[in-house]
Design an enzyme around this catalytic site. Sequence first.
Site, PDB file in Angstrom:
ATOM      1  N   HIS A  76       0.986  -1.003   0.028  1.00  0.00           N
ATOM      2  CA  HIS A  76      -0.094   0.011   0.011  1.00  0.00           C
ATOM      3  C   HIS A  76       0.879   1.223   0.093  1.00  0.00           C
ATOM      4  O   HIS A  76       1.787   1.447   0.872  1.00  0.00           O
ATOM      5  CB  HIS A  76      -0.875   0.005   1.128  1.00  0.00           C
ATOM      6  CG  HIS A  76      -2.035  -1.117   1.228  1.00  0.00           C
ATOM      7  ND1 HIS A  76      -2.456  -1.718   2.150  1.00  0.00           N
ATOM      8  CD2 HIS A  76      -2.717  -1.280   0.005  1.00  0.00           C
ATOM      9  CE1 HIS A  76      -3.424  -2.600   1.843  1.00  0.00           C
ATOM     10  NE2 HIS A  76      -3.587  -2.379   0.446  1.00  0.00           N
ATOM     11  N   GLU A  79       0.969  -4.459  10.996  1.00  0.00           N
ATOM     12  CA  GLU A  79       0.370  -2.939  10.870  1.00  0.00           C
ATOM     13  C   GLU A  79       1.528  -2.480  12.121  1.00  0.00           C
ATOM     14  O   GLU A  79       1.222  -2.502  13.052  1.00  0.00           O
ATOM     15  CB  GLU A  79      -0.974  -2.954  11.383  1.00  0.00           C
ATOM     16  CG  GLU A  79      -1.952  -3.841  10.584  1.00  0.00           C
ATOM     17  CD  GLU A  79      -2.195  -3.206   9.017  1.00  0.00           C
ATOM     18  OE1 GLU A  79      -1.655  -1.715   8.749  1.00  0.00           O
ATOM     19  OE2 GLU A  79      -2.985  -3.683   8.290  1.00  0.00           O
ATOM     20  N   GLU A 119       1.661   3.575   2.991  1.00  0.00           N
ATOM     21  CA  GLU A 119       2.032   3.135   4.417  1.00  0.00           C
ATOM     22  C   GLU A 119       3.410   2.723   4.075  1.00  0.00           C
ATOM     23  O   GLU A 119       4.054   1.684   3.761  1.00  0.00           O
ATOM     24  CB  GLU A 119       1.110   1.488   4.556  1.00  0.00           C
ATOM     25  CG  GLU A 119      -0.391   1.996   4.401  1.00  0.00           C
ATOM     26  CD  GLU A 119      -1.367   0.786   4.356  1.00  0.00           C
ATOM     27  OE1 GLU A 119      -0.787  -0.327   4.679  1.00  0.00           O
ATOM     28  OE2 GLU A 119      -2.464   1.124   4.173  1.00  0.00           O
ATOM     29  N   HIS A 172       2.587  -3.202   6.718  1.00  0.00           N
ATOM     30  CA  HIS A 172       1.646  -2.059   6.435  1.00  0.00           C
ATOM     31  C   HIS A 172       1.523  -0.883   7.499  1.00  0.00           C
ATOM     32  O   HIS A 172       2.316  -1.296   8.590  1.00  0.00           O
ATOM     33  CB  HIS A 172       0.341  -2.680   6.372  1.00  0.00           C
ATOM     34  CG  HIS A 172       0.053  -3.638   5.391  1.00  0.00           C
ATOM     35  ND1 HIS A 172      -0.887  -3.248   4.213  1.00  0.00           N
ATOM     36  CD2 HIS A 172       0.579  -4.923   4.767  1.00  0.00           C
ATOM     37  CE1 HIS A 172      -0.861  -4.270   3.259  1.00  0.00           C
ATOM     38  NE2 HIS A 172       0.145  -5.158   3.777  1.00  0.00           N
TER      39      HIS A 172
HETATM   40 ZN   LIG Z   1      -1.957  -2.041   4.195  1.00  0.00          ZN
END
Ligand SMILES: [Zn+2]
Length: 809
Positions: A186, A370, A189, A287
Amino acid sequence: MRREHSPGSARIRAAVLSLLVIGIVAWCAPAALAAGKGEPGRLSATRVELQDTQADLELFRALDLDVDGLFDGWARVYLLDEEAETLRSLGYEVSVLWQEPVQKPVASAEPLPWTGEGFSSIPASYHTYASLTSELQAIAAANPSLVRLVSIGQSVQGRELWMVKITDNPDVEEDEPEVSFIAAMHGDEVVGKELLVGLTNYLVDGYGTDMRVTDLVDDYEIWLMPSMNPDGTELGQRYNAGGFDLNRSFPDWFEDAVNTPDGRPLETGLMMAWTAAQSITLSANMHGGALLAQYPWDNNPTHSSVFSPTADPAQDAFYSVSLTYASNNPPMYNGSFPNGVTNGAEWYAISGGMQDWNYAWYGNFQLTLELSNSKWPSANQLPTFWNENLESMLAFLERGGEGLRGLVTDAATGSPVAAEIYLDADPFPVYTDPDVGDYHRVVLPGTYSMRVEAEGYMPQTIPVSISSGAAARYDVQMGPVVTDLQPISVRIIDGMFFKYHLTPGDTVDLAVTLKNEGGTATSVSGRLIPTGCDGEILRADATYPDIPNQGSASSRAPSYEIHVDPSVPLGRKVGFAVGWSADQGAAVSEPFFLDVGAPVCQDSAATDVPKAILDNQLVTSELPIPDNFTVETIEVTVDISHTYIGDLSVKLYSPAGTPVTLHNRTDGGANDIVGTYGVDLQPADSLSIFAGEQAQGTWTLAINDYGNGDTGTLNSWSLEICAPPPAGLPEMRLREVRSEQSGVRLHWWPYPALDSYKVYRATDPSSPAQFVDVTGEDNDDTDTSFLDTTPLPLAYYLITGVGPQGEGP
Ligand SMILES: [Zn+2]
């Protein structure tokens, strides 16, 4: 978005890999083209207040919305303007968090040079694509004995997708666990990207002085990809430059279980190709937007946001390695998820995620991390993120060397074997690296039953005992499967025309008879494997009775079922192999081929009739066939009246003199012989005796009367003789592509009546002129494999056969 792929051609992308993997349900069916999110800039990351979480998530899925995070009472959802309006009209409260492209919190100034001192901080600015490229190139150039900088291909906008390989002996495949981190799929990110640049420096600079770093580099093969979506990052957006969410675009085990890059975003296809050529044991996908470590599954058969574990012992291992990452990262561990860990779908279900794909198809235990609540935090926070993640990254990589490992080799030759390693009842194996034969599996201490399976070898079941610390080693020597099942005949059931060839548009059952050329075979099952792209497999699996040595058996009803595409040209040979498995092992048979064609049949009636049939006499009738063609099937229509047909023998002689007895003194005075042998009359001998003979010449019907007192008449007789469809060629198809020490190995099916093969290669397949003949790079053009020693990140290959009629197709 979709790359050129002409249907029906033999053009095969190197990215189409592992064609024999489980989960093939269609016969070369392309995946549906993924839907992009439209023009960049029209999107917003929004906060949607939830009313009934499960029902809301179901609705968002039905509306095909891109949910990116689930929090206390709200979801972060990427929405086009009109999608936001739709949600508002349904009564949802939607507020815009930011618009894409994101406003980058810090202008992308060139980073400060890496100081190499202490590693307690990383530069307080983000890398641009240009500065990332130059830094990685400089690191690789300065550390030729440890680092290789590889581009796995170019992004939509032409940026290199850099992958840094760090290991001792970087050009040698060794018996080492392969571990990896991938960041910024992404594009917005970006904390992971900076962590991986930092980790690259940390490993290179610490090698030889820091014992822990030295052990990691010596004992592991480490792959770091700071930027999987460089276009997205440069554009300041989540999606790739084509508007695709890369973490929703992989084959999905539960919804889209065809492992093909067809129709997928470019970066996704390149990642699929790269992954298939490696043997990654443990990895994580970095991420931002929350703080947690999550593990498969991200999805389930009903796409519900519920706890969706893999089978044990994988589940325990997944949880444990997630906890290793989270527990070493205090803000993550103490955040809003218990111990900083969640199951993927338990947080919220997604389709097409990268972690599930890695696990399902490659046995690569991949987590999704994350790393920061803010996706693009101020750069002055980067040193803090570095400090919070360094121990997590090191400890996580080290887990790749715990659990179970070993070498699987051929007992006779010592060569490495491509094998699958199963533990207990977990249906998902890990795989050996076929270059070396090494396997590595993360598993917690305990005792397990390990089953090792490899094509062509006897499977083995071995009890294994795992303790904590370094992986327990179980090397396995594989002996050959004695059982050898090969197809010897095929019956086409319910075909439009004939039992021996297919017709375009046919939907038929195939009963395939296997002969056992080896040892016993019990609990036999078969899977039909197409060797070309000519239709669909409607029923791929069939079972067989036990087949003794030298015995044979047909697949049990309802057997296999296929649909031949109506566009398949007449004359095509459609090929299949049978992947069989039995208690004694598993292997793939040699292929067999069925002709596609419309029947070419000729009706001819005898003109020298009627003829009287007298007591104790022979009467013959001749039928000349002027045309020269090969007999495939034949039917004989006769009309013989006689007062006692039990007196009669009726034989048909081919022009070559071959006799087939149609009627042999059976029945009595109640009937005449009226009908068609091969349709409603059963001949005493099989009419298939004529198959393969030439039709041209005189066919003779001979009737012998062996009794007194009864006479009759040969009123008429005729033949319907059908020729096989015109001889054609199969469409060639790759069987397997895999990376080896010295290059990329292409392996294709053997095809009948071909003397040799030619291989062409292109990087741009848009015209035939782009394909260069590289056949001479391999010393044997008669075998069915080719080693490309100068492989490109994305290459297209065209393989043709050379037969008596020359080269083609
Ligand atoms: Zn992501």
